[in-house]
Write a protein that holds these residues in place. Structure first.
Motif, short mmCIF file in Angstrom:
data_model
loop_
_atom_site.label_atom_id
_atom_site.label_comp_id
_atom_site.label_asym_id
_atom_site.label_seq_id
_atom_site.Cartn_x
_atom_site.Cartn_y
_atom_site.Cartn_z
N ARG A 44 -0.95 -9.85 6.11
CA ARG A 44 0.45 -9.85 6.59
C ARG A 44 1.32 -8.96 5.71
N GLU A 45 1.13 -9.08 4.40
CA GLU A 45 1.89 -8.25 3.47
C GLU A 45 1.56 -6.77 3.66
N PHE A 46 0.27 -6.46 3.86
CA PHE A 46 -0.14 -5.08 4.09
C PHE A 46 0.56 -4.51 5.32
N ARG A 47 0.59 -5.29 6.37
CA ARG A 47 1.24 -4.82 7.60
C ARG A 47 2.72 -4.50 7.37
N LEU A 48 3.40 -5.35 6.63
CA LEU A 48 4.81 -5.12 6.34
C LEU A 48 5.02 -3.87 5.50
N VAL A 49 4.20 -3.71 4.47
CA VAL A 49 4.31 -2.55 3.58
C VAL A 49 3.96 -1.28 4.35
N ALA A 50 2.92 -1.32 5.15
CA ALA A 50 2.52 -0.15 5.91
C ALA A 50 3.59 0.21 6.95
N ARG A 51 4.13 -0.79 7.59
CA ARG A 51 5.19 -0.56 8.58
C ARG A 51 6.41 0.11 7.92
N ALA A 52 6.75 -0.37 6.73
CA ALA A 52 7.89 0.20 6.00
C ALA A 52 7.59 1.66 5.61
N ALA A 53 6.36 1.91 5.18
CA ALA A 53 5.99 3.28 4.78
C ALA A 53 5.99 4.21 5.99
N ILE A 54 5.52 3.74 7.12
CA ILE A 54 5.52 4.56 8.34
C ILE A 54 6.95 4.84 8.77
N GLY A 55 7.80 3.82 8.67
CA GLY A 55 9.20 4.00 9.04
C GLY A 55 9.90 5.02 8.17
N GLN A 56 9.52 5.09 6.90
CA GLN A 56 10.12 6.06 6.00
C GLN A 56 9.60 7.46 6.26
N ALA A 57 8.37 7.55 6.77
CA ALA A 57 7.76 8.87 7.00
C ALA A 57 8.26 9.52 8.28
N VAL A 58 8.79 8.72 9.19
CA VAL A 58 9.22 9.24 10.48
C VAL A 58 10.60 9.82 10.41
N MET B 189 -16.25 2.35 1.63
CA MET B 189 -15.16 2.89 0.88
C MET B 189 -14.14 3.47 1.86
N VAL B 190 -12.89 3.28 1.51
CA VAL B 190 -11.79 3.79 2.32
C VAL B 190 -10.95 4.69 1.44
N VAL B 191 -10.62 5.85 1.95
CA VAL B 191 -9.70 6.74 1.25
C VAL B 191 -8.36 6.60 1.93
N LEU B 192 -7.37 6.23 1.14
CA LEU B 192 -6.05 5.98 1.69
C LEU B 192 -5.06 6.95 1.08
N GLU B 193 -4.34 7.60 1.94
CA GLU B 193 -3.33 8.54 1.48
C GLU B 193 -1.97 7.97 1.83
N GLY B 194 -1.08 7.96 0.87
CA GLY B 194 0.24 7.44 1.13
C GLY B 194 0.87 6.88 -0.13
N PRO B 195 1.95 6.14 0.04
CA PRO B 195 2.66 5.58 -1.11
C PRO B 195 1.78 4.64 -1.93
N ALA B 196 2.10 4.56 -3.20
CA ALA B 196 1.34 3.68 -4.09
C ALA B 196 1.44 2.22 -3.66
N SER B 197 2.56 1.84 -3.05
CA SER B 197 2.73 0.45 -2.61
C SER B 197 1.69 0.09 -1.54
N VAL B 198 1.40 1.04 -0.66
CA VAL B 198 0.40 0.79 0.38
C VAL B 198 -0.99 0.71 -0.24
N ALA B 199 -1.28 1.60 -1.16
CA ALA B 199 -2.59 1.58 -1.81
C ALA B 199 -2.81 0.29 -2.60
N ALA B 200 -1.76 -0.18 -3.27
CA ALA B 200 -1.88 -1.40 -4.07
C ALA B 200 -2.17 -2.61 -3.19
N VAL B 201 -1.45 -2.73 -2.09
CA VAL B 201 -1.67 -3.89 -1.22
C VAL B 201 -2.99 -3.74 -0.46
#
Length: 76
Positions: free
Chosen positions: A62-76, A1-13
């Motif tokens: 690949r999609e996860f990487r893009l979504v995660a990259r976008a979320a990280i970019g928004q958090a910085v 099990m993985v606990v993921l904290e962050g935007p819903a878009s990242v959790a969904a992908v």
């Protein structure tokens, strides 16, 4: 099990990655069971299905990487 904290878009992908991985794993387990039993009747079908599931996993990763990259970019 993985606990993921962050935007819903990242959790969904991330959930889609887990599902695609499970799908591939299921096919590979079936192929391994057939091989242990010496059953080669579904070998070509299993190989084709595994390749399809592997490609699907690759695409969702690949999609996860893009979504995660976008979320990280928004958090910085």
């Amino acid at each position: 099990m993985v606990v993921l904290e962050g935007p819903a878009s990242v959790a969904a992908v991330a959930e889609r990655v887990a599902n695609a991985s499970a799908d591939l794993s299921y096919v590979m387990r079936g192929m391994a069971e057939d091989a242990r039993a010496g059953d080669t009747s579904r070998r070509a079908e299993g190989s084709a299905l595994a390749a399809e599931r592997e490609r699907a996993l690759y695409e969702v990763v690949r999609e996860f990487r893009l979504v995660a990259r976008a979320a990280i970019g928004q958090a910085v």
